[in-house]
Design a protein around this motif. Structure first.
Motif, PDB file in Angstrom:
ATOM      1  N   VAL A  85      -5.008   3.166   2.262  1.00  0.00           N
ATOM      2  CA  VAL A  85      -4.823   3.346   3.704  1.00  0.00           C
ATOM      3  C   VAL A  85      -4.038   4.639   3.923  1.00  0.00           C
ATOM      4  O   VAL A  85      -3.307   5.094   3.038  1.00  0.00           O
ATOM      5  N   HIS A  86      -4.179   5.239   5.107  1.00  0.00           N
ATOM      6  CA  HIS A  86      -3.557   6.530   5.414  1.00  0.00           C
ATOM      7  C   HIS A  86      -2.047   6.505   5.101  1.00  0.00           C
ATOM      8  O   HIS A  86      -1.296   5.725   5.679  1.00  0.00           O
ATOM      9  N   GLY A  87      -1.621   7.354   4.166  1.00  0.00           N
ATOM     10  CA  GLY A  87      -0.200   7.479   3.842  1.00  0.00           C
ATOM     11  C   GLY A  87       0.353   6.415   2.927  1.00  0.00           C
ATOM     12  O   GLY A  87       1.536   6.435   2.594  1.00  0.00           O
ATOM     13  N   ARG A  88      -0.476   5.476   2.503  1.00  0.00           N
ATOM     14  CA  ARG A  88       0.039   4.339   1.714  1.00  0.00           C
ATOM     15  C   ARG A  88      -0.327   4.423   0.236  1.00  0.00           C
ATOM     16  O   ARG A  88      -0.091   3.461  -0.511  1.00  0.00           O
ATOM     17  N   MET A  89      -0.862   5.522  -0.210  1.00  0.00           N
ATOM     18  CA  MET A  89      -1.191   5.634  -1.635  1.00  0.00           C
ATOM     19  C   MET A  89       0.017   5.353  -2.523  1.00  0.00           C
ATOM     20  O   MET A  89      -0.095   4.631  -3.534  1.00  0.00           O
ATOM     21  N   PRO A  90       1.222   5.864  -2.188  1.00  0.00           N
ATOM     22  CA  PRO A  90       2.357   5.633  -3.099  1.00  0.00           C
ATOM     23  C   PRO A  90       2.679   4.156  -3.314  1.00  0.00           C
ATOM     24  O   PRO A  90       3.043   3.769  -4.431  1.00  0.00           O
ATOM     25  N   SER A  91       2.564   3.332  -2.271  1.00  0.00           N
ATOM     26  CA  SER A  91       2.938   1.933  -2.505  1.00  0.00           C
ATOM     27  C   SER A  91       1.869   1.200  -3.313  1.00  0.00           C
ATOM     28  O   SER A  91       2.194   0.337  -4.142  1.00  0.00           O
ATOM     29  N   VAL A  92       0.608   1.563  -3.112  1.00  0.00           N
ATOM     30  CA  VAL A  92      -0.447   0.959  -3.937  1.00  0.00           C
ATOM     31  C   VAL A  92      -0.260   1.406  -5.395  1.00  0.00           C
ATOM     32  O   VAL A  92      -0.355   0.600  -6.330  1.00  0.00           O
ATOM     33  N   ALA A  93       0.055   2.688  -5.564  1.00  0.00           N
ATOM     34  CA  ALA A  93       0.288   3.202  -6.923  1.00  0.00           C
ATOM     35  C   ALA A  93       1.484   2.500  -7.563  1.00  0.00           C
ATOM     36  O   ALA A  93       1.465   2.178  -8.761  1.00  0.00           O
ATOM     37  N   THR A  94       2.518   2.240  -6.774  1.00  0.00           N
ATOM     38  CA  THR A  94       3.712   1.587  -7.322  1.00  0.00           C
ATOM     39  C   THR A  94       3.359   0.212  -7.883  1.00  0.00           C
ATOM     40  O   THR A  94       3.740  -0.142  -9.013  1.00  0.00           O
ATOM     41  N   GLY A  95       2.575  -0.561  -7.103  1.00  0.00           N
ATOM     42  CA  GLY A  95       2.171  -1.887  -7.579  1.00  0.00           C
ATOM     43  C   GLY A  95       1.361  -1.793  -8.855  1.00  0.00           C
ATOM     44  O   GLY A  95       1.591  -2.539  -9.816  1.00  0.00           O
ATOM     45  N   ALA A  96       0.429  -0.828  -8.875  1.00  0.00           N
ATOM     46  CA  ALA A  96      -0.447  -0.705 -10.047  1.00  0.00           C
ATOM     47  C   ALA A  96       0.332  -0.280 -11.288  1.00  0.00           C
ATOM     48  O   ALA A  96       0.176  -0.864 -12.369  1.00  0.00           O
ATOM     49  N   PHE A 122       6.190   8.804   0.210  1.00  0.00           N
ATOM     50  CA  PHE A 122       6.265   9.891  -0.774  1.00  0.00           C
ATOM     51  C   PHE A 122       7.697  10.004  -1.316  1.00  0.00           C
ATOM     52  O   PHE A 122       7.911  10.082  -2.528  1.00  0.00           O
ATOM     53  N   ALA A 123       8.670   9.994  -0.402  1.00  0.00           N
ATOM     54  CA  ALA A 123      10.068  10.167  -0.815  1.00  0.00           C
ATOM     55  C   ALA A 123      10.470   9.109  -1.840  1.00  0.00           C
ATOM     56  O   ALA A 123      11.122   9.410  -2.847  1.00  0.00           O
ATOM     57  N   HIS A 124      10.040   7.883  -1.624  1.00  0.00           N
ATOM     58  CA  HIS A 124      10.494   6.809  -2.512  1.00  0.00           C
ATOM     59  C   HIS A 124       9.771   6.799  -3.856  1.00  0.00           C
ATOM     60  O   HIS A 124      10.339   6.429  -4.880  1.00  0.00           O
ATOM     61  N   VAL A 125       8.525   7.231  -3.848  1.00  0.00           N
ATOM     62  CA  VAL A 125       7.813   7.271  -5.130  1.00  0.00           C
ATOM     63  C   VAL A 125       8.395   8.382  -6.014  1.00  0.00           C
ATOM     64  O   VAL A 125       8.404   8.275  -7.244  1.00  0.00           O
ATOM     65  N   VAL A 126       8.927   9.425  -5.381  1.00  0.00           N
ATOM     66  CA  VAL A 126       9.570  10.489  -6.173  1.00  0.00           C
ATOM     67  C   VAL A 126      10.880   9.965  -6.751  1.00  0.00           C
ATOM     68  O   VAL A 126      11.147  10.077  -7.942  1.00  0.00           O
ATOM     69  N   ARG A 127      11.717   9.371  -5.893  1.00  0.00           N
ATOM     70  CA  ARG A 127      13.050   8.975  -6.383  1.00  0.00           C
ATOM     71  C   ARG A 127      12.983   7.833  -7.394  1.00  0.00           C
ATOM     72  O   ARG A 127      13.873   7.660  -8.212  1.00  0.00           O
ATOM     73  N   ARG A 128      11.885   7.054  -7.347  1.00  0.00           N
ATOM     74  CA  ARG A 128      11.743   5.978  -8.346  1.00  0.00           C
ATOM     75  C   ARG A 128      11.165   6.504  -9.654  1.00  0.00           C
ATOM     76  O   ARG A 128      11.057   5.776 -10.624  1.00  0.00           O
ATOM     77  N   ASN A 129      10.717   7.747  -9.635  1.00  0.00           N
ATOM     78  CA  ASN A 129      10.130   8.388 -10.816  1.00  0.00           C
ATOM     79  C   ASN A 129       8.985   7.580 -11.402  1.00  0.00           C
ATOM     80  O   ASN A 129       8.940   7.277 -12.613  1.00  0.00           O
ATOM     81  N   LEU A 130       8.053   7.249 -10.532  1.00  0.00           N
ATOM     82  CA  LEU A 130       6.852   6.514 -10.945  1.00  0.00           C
ATOM     83  C   LEU A 130       6.053   7.354 -11.934  1.00  0.00           C
ATOM     84  O   LEU A 130       5.887   8.555 -11.742  1.00  0.00           O
ATOM     85  N   ASN A 131       5.537   6.706 -12.962  1.00  0.00           N
ATOM     86  CA  ASN A 131       4.817   7.451 -13.991  1.00  0.00           C
ATOM     87  C   ASN A 131       3.396   7.757 -13.534  1.00  0.00           C
ATOM     88  O   ASN A 131       2.464   7.002 -13.802  1.00  0.00           O
TER      89      ASN A 131
END
Ligand SMILES: Cc1ncc(C[n+]2csc(CCOP(=O)(O)OP(=O)(O)O)c2C)c(N)n1
Ligand code: SF4
Length: 350
Positions: A85-96, A122-131
């Protein structure tokens, strides 16, 4: 709608270390406008994954919404994919990523998708250092919805609509550095010699890797007055260095003095060789990298190449101390330890 590519491949086409042909990394035929920068980035992703010899079925490509986010359809048809969904790629990526640490994650987004509606994510996926490697196809406009200015459009830049952008722009590479990203690079869709090694290095990097790729929108933002046009980017590109990715560790381990070439050892044993380093810039020093971005922006230049790397940063699984296996490989007993075990856990909180 997507269009299938013909299944024909040249019988003598080269294979990679796993015996795959480049064709095995392709997807559907693109439906984007002819000349769109995004198609060149898709081609670079295909080549990078082919050369790295990643099994296509071990890759997960995740995107948001936009012309840019449609592109994963056009590469690696045999990979896992989630056009979210628009702008939600980081949270889907986080779950995966948290559910399965063994896949290679390629996130694809646009400047609208990332710098406006998806900015918080985006900000949170950076600070969590998602692989993952996070590729922004940055054209300074909302291509899919007919070319409105995005938050990365430079003030004063004029696209096809004919109105100068009124607000100051967001520099995603600069922002990622401020937020603590361990790998930050910028490139241009028209420079595959620079882009392919950066994608390979980003994939090999342990933790979050941002690659902000300027990718002109030929339909709405390629005017002579636009700072995201092919002509402007080509004329204003200032490269930090020439990057070459070396998959297997070589003998070179020298420590460098400023101004000399640099070899950076990645976590997986591969190496990033940087030559022709810009003076006064150290890619392993965050402040130096932030400074380089500000200086280039002040001059109206587009700083490209590898901007910052810290191969040793702890990624999300190390920070959270998660189990070393993907969740779908855990047994029923491991997932549901039973009443006695749960009672013990609950007791520890009392
Ligand atoms: C919640 C929501 N708001 C708005 C839209 C409309 N919309 C679709 S794509 C898009 C912007 C795309 O811009 P960008 O991410 O830069 O991608 P590009 O098309 O330029 O590659 C917008 C605003 C939407 N799909 N969903
Ligand atoms: S509208 Fe722009 S971004 Fe979208 S496909 Fe066409 S050229 Fe590419």
């Amino acid at each position: 709608m997507s269009y299938k590519r013909p299944s024909f491949r040249h019988p003598a086409s080269a294979t990679n270390a796993l015996g795959f042909h480049q064709k095995d990394y392709e997807g559907a035929l693109s439906t984007l406008c002819a000349g769109c920068g995004h198609d060149s980035i898709s081609a670079a992703i295909i080549q990078a994954c082919f050369e790295l010899a990643i099994p296509p079925h071990r890759i997960a490509k995740i995107s948001g919404i936009g012309c840019s986010s449609k592109t994963p359809t056009d590469f690696m048809a045999n990979s896992h994919g989630f056009n979210s969904v628009h702008g939600r790629m980081p949270s889907v990526a986080t779950g995966a990523v948290l559910a399965n640490r063994d896949l290679t994650y390629i996130g694809v987004s646009g400047d609208g998708d990332t710098a406006s509606i998806g900015m918080g994510q985006f900000a949170h996926v950076v600070r969590r250092n998602l692989n993952m490697v996070y590729i922004v196809m940055n054209n300074g406009c909302y291509g899919l919805t007919k070319g409105q200015d995005s938050a990365t459009a430079d003030v004063g830049s004029i696209g096809k609509a004919g109105h100068p952008t009124m607000f100051s722009s967001i520099d995603l590479a600069g922002l990622a550095l401020e937020l603590g990203a361990g790998f930050v690079a910028r490139s241009f869709s028209g420079d595959k010699e620079q882009l392919i090694p950066l994608i390979k290095a980003g994939i090999s990097h342990k933790g979050f890797a941002l690659i902000d790729v300027l990718s002109p929108c030929v339909t709405f933002n390629n005017t002579l007055t636009s700072t995201k046009s092919y002509t402007h980017v080509r004329d204003h590109m200032e490269s930090t260095s020439i990057a070459d990715f070396v998959p297997e560790k070589s003998e070179i381990t020298a420590t460098q003095a400023p101004g000399e070439d640099l070899v950076i050892e990645m976590h997986d044993g591969s190496e990033l060789h940087l030559t022709a380093l810009a003076s006064g810039w150290d890619p392993t020093n965050r402040l130096s990298a932030i400074n380089a971005i500000h200086q280039a922006n002040e001059k109206g230049d587009v700083l490209t190449g590898l901007i910052f790397v810290d191969p040793e940063q702890m990624e999300v699984h190390e920070i959270l101390n998660t189990i070393s296996r993907p969740l779908n490989e855990l047994t029923q007993n491991e997932l549901m330890p039973g009443a006695a075990e749960l009672e013990e856990i609950n007791a520890s909180y009392r």
